[in-house]
Scaffold this motif. Structure first.
Motif, PDB file in Angstrom:
ATOM      1  N   ASN A   2     -18.013  -8.953  -3.445  1.00  0.00           N
ATOM      2  CA  ASN A   2     -17.794  -7.621  -2.654  1.00  0.00           C
ATOM      3  C   ASN A   2     -16.361  -7.183  -2.863  1.00  0.00           C
ATOM      4  OD1 ASN A   2     -20.392  -7.449  -1.264  1.00  0.00           O
ATOM      5  ND2 ASN A   2     -19.506  -9.070   0.327  1.00  0.00           N
ATOM      6  N   HIS A   3     -15.859  -6.102  -3.084  1.00  0.00           N
ATOM      7  CA  HIS A   3     -14.654  -5.678  -3.103  1.00  0.00           C
ATOM      8  C   HIS A   3     -14.339  -4.667  -1.972  1.00  0.00           C
ATOM      9  CE1 HIS A   3     -14.640  -6.889  -7.338  1.00  0.00           C
ATOM     10  NE2 HIS A   3     -16.079  -6.430  -7.409  1.00  0.00           N
ATOM     11  N   SER A   4     -13.043  -4.662  -1.757  1.00  0.00           N
ATOM     12  CA  SER A   4     -12.201  -3.975  -0.784  1.00  0.00           C
ATOM     13  C   SER A   4     -12.429  -2.462  -0.922  1.00  0.00           C
ATOM     14  CB  SER A   4     -10.890  -4.313  -0.395  1.00  0.00           C
ATOM     15  OG  SER A   4     -10.216  -4.185  -1.357  1.00  0.00           O
ATOM     16  N   ALA A   6      -9.863  -0.544  -0.872  1.00  0.00           N
ATOM     17  CA  ALA A   6      -8.804  -0.199  -1.959  1.00  0.00           C
ATOM     18  C   ALA A   6      -9.033  -0.422  -3.300  1.00  0.00           C
ATOM     19  CB  ALA A   6      -7.433  -0.922  -1.592  1.00  0.00           C
ATOM     20  N   ASP A   7      -9.951  -1.669  -3.315  1.00  0.00           N
ATOM     21  CA  ASP A   7     -10.248  -1.951  -4.925  1.00  0.00           C
ATOM     22  C   ASP A   7     -11.115  -0.922  -5.768  1.00  0.00           C
ATOM     23  OD1 ASP A   7      -8.670  -3.971  -5.010  1.00  0.00           O
ATOM     24  OD2 ASP A   7     -10.357  -5.352  -4.253  1.00  0.00           O
ATOM     25  N   ARG A   8     -12.003  -0.292  -4.482  1.00  0.00           N
ATOM     26  CA  ARG A   8     -13.110   0.566  -4.886  1.00  0.00           C
ATOM     27  C   ARG A   8     -12.458   2.008  -5.653  1.00  0.00           C
ATOM     28  NH1 ARG A   8     -16.079  -1.926  -1.094  1.00  0.00           N
ATOM     29  NH2 ARG A   8     -15.678  -0.170   0.503  1.00  0.00           N
ATOM     30  N   ARG A  10      -9.234   2.269  -6.534  1.00  0.00           N
ATOM     31  CA  ARG A  10      -8.425   2.103  -7.711  1.00  0.00           C
ATOM     32  C   ARG A  10      -9.301   2.376  -8.784  1.00  0.00           C
ATOM     33  NH1 ARG A  10      -5.268  -1.455  -4.594  1.00  0.00           N
ATOM     34  NH2 ARG A  10      -6.553  -3.193  -4.861  1.00  0.00           N
ATOM     35  N   ARG A  11     -10.580   1.660  -8.722  1.00  0.00           N
ATOM     36  CA  ARG A  11     -11.599   1.690  -9.660  1.00  0.00           C
ATOM     37  C   ARG A  11     -12.067   3.097 -10.063  1.00  0.00           C
ATOM     38  NH1 ARG A  11     -13.736  -2.832  -7.495  1.00  0.00           N
ATOM     39  NH2 ARG A  11     -15.428  -1.598  -6.923  1.00  0.00           N
ATOM     40  N   TRP A  14      -9.475   5.026 -12.065  1.00  0.00           N
ATOM     41  CA  TRP A  14      -9.559   4.708 -13.514  1.00  0.00           C
ATOM     42  C   TRP A  14     -10.882   5.252 -14.018  1.00  0.00           C
ATOM     43  CZ3 TRP A  14      -5.771   3.542 -16.201  1.00  0.00           C
ATOM     44  CH2 TRP A  14      -4.393   2.835 -15.536  1.00  0.00           C
TER      45      TRP A  14
END
Length: 416
Positions: A2-4, A6-8, A10-11, A14
């Motif tokens: 699982n990703h936060s 915020a990480d999603r 950022r991805r 990009w």
């Protein structure tokens, strides 16, 4: 895994950057290929046009009486210029070959005669690339000679050095490819900025959500703990319930007020609601906050001069309450009660305490959302700073010479 959120985000940024850059790169590569291809064709066409001018002009200068005559050819300026040419039999009835006076690029006469033979045999012009005697690339054009009776009696072969044109084309290729690479890099940077702007609303909403959760947890932690303590005390001591219930109701009301204030801030930050700006007597508001606040042994004094500001009274009231609460909690020396003095004048509220003060190295971070100095709540002070900024005001903090911290909340004076 699982990703936060915020990480999603950022991805996603990009991914958008890569997609936008790839699409533009494909377009630029296609355009680059087209420009290079067209320039190469144009260079060949220009060279062939120059060779055609030589072969056609020389063909008209050749005489056809009883024998082939080159008098006019010898007298023409083409005979001494570049591109060079040769008049060859190419397998037709033999005549003495004629070579132009100037040799611009060394060529094997056998190669030229072979081209002439191909032109005579096919009755068509022959054009293409060959190698000079030194291995240099040359462009050739062989045009058959036709006598008055319509027979092929030889060919005019013109030769041009292809190196200048190839060098010019190679330089253009380098410039175009280099420019394409620079543009792709620039577009990549621009796409990264654009993708950042495109997800900025989502990132801002996520940040507001995180701030709301953090500040809600911070502001409710103490009232919830006190509420639980009151409830447990009432359960263990039935005789004290009459005294404890009013305090429980007050704590519940305070918790409700905290939640309402935080939700109001979240809605204001999101643009759902607007500040309720109105003329407010700041001195009266501060005195009211102090009178409604339990000091729990702290010595709180107020010196106030009449001053009117344009502000949202609810938010300013909460900011003053946070400053007062911060001073009473942490503005004390060990083993003694807090001493707090509040001054109101000229649109500025100054809250001074007699505590240990603020570490100079951490003063710049005193108002950060999750920082604290000397045990002070960074969240509580961050709300004060947000209120100041929302009103186009300022919040400053520094240490007094005699000790203790001083907080200054400055709001715009009322124009009415």
């Amino acid at each position: 895994m699982n990703h936060s959120a915020a990480d999603r985000l950022r991805r996603l940024r990009w991914t958008l950057t890569a997609l936008f850059t790839a699409m533009n790169a494909i377009g630029l590569v296609v355009l680059t290929w087209f420009v290079i291809s067209e320039d190469g064709k144009r260079g060949i066409e220009q060279t062939d046009a120059e060779l055609h001018r030589i072969t056609s002009s020389v063909s008209r200068l050749v005489g056809f009486d009883e024998a082939i005559q080159f008098n006019l050819v010898n007298a023409d300026v083409l005979n001494a210029g570049c591109p060079q040419f040769a008049i060859l039999p190419g397998g037709a009835p033999t005549f003495q070959p004629h070579l132009s006076d100037r040799q611009c690029v060394p060529m094997d006469i056998g190669v030229l005669n072979g081209l002439a033979a191909e032109a005579v045999g096919s009755g068509n012009l022959v054009a293409g690339y060959q190698e000079g005697t030194g291995g240099e690339p040359v462009r050739v054009r062989a045009e058959p000679l036709i006598s008055r009776d319509g027979t092929y009696i030889g060919a005019v072969v013109a030769v041009a050095d292809a190196r200048p044109e190839q060098q010019r084309h190679a330089e253009l290729v380098l410039v175009v490819i280099g420019g394409c690479a620079v543009l792709i890099g620039g577009l990549g940077a621009a796409s990264h900025l654009l993708s950042g702007r495109s997800i900025r609303p989502a990132a801002a909403a996520l940040q507001q959500q995180e701030v709301l959760l953090a500040e809600t947890a911070h502001d409710l932690r103490t009232p919830v703990a006190a509420l639980r303590a009151l409830a447990e005390t009432a359960l263990d001591n039935p005789t004290q319930r009459a005294d404890l219930l009013p305090r429980t109701v007050q704590l519940a009301a305070r918790m409700g007020s905290i939640i309402d204030d935080l939700l109001a801030r979240a809605r204001l930050a999101a643009g759902v609601e607007q500040l309720t700006i109105q003329p407010v007597w700041l001195d009266q508001l501060v005195v009211g906050v102090v009178e409604d606040t339990r000091t729990d042994g702290a010595q709180v004094t107020v010196t106030a001069a009449p001053t009117k500001v344009d502000a949202d009274p609810v938010l300013v009231q909460r900011a003053i309450g946070n400053l007062l609460d911060n001073a009473m909690r942490y503005g004390r020396q060990p083993g003694s009660d807090a001493i707090v003095h509040i001054t109101v004048a000229g649109g500025t509220v100054t809250v001074a305490d007699h505590g240990p003060g603020i570490d100079a190295e951490a003063a710049a971070d005193a108002f950060d959302r999750f920082s604290s100095t000397g045990g002070s709540s960074g969240l509580g002070l961050s709300i004060v700073r947000w209120v100041a900024q929302a009103h186009n005001g300022t919040l400053a903090v520094y240490n007094a010479d005699e000790g203790g911290a001083i907080f200054e909340l400055r709001l715009p004076l009322s124009t009415s």
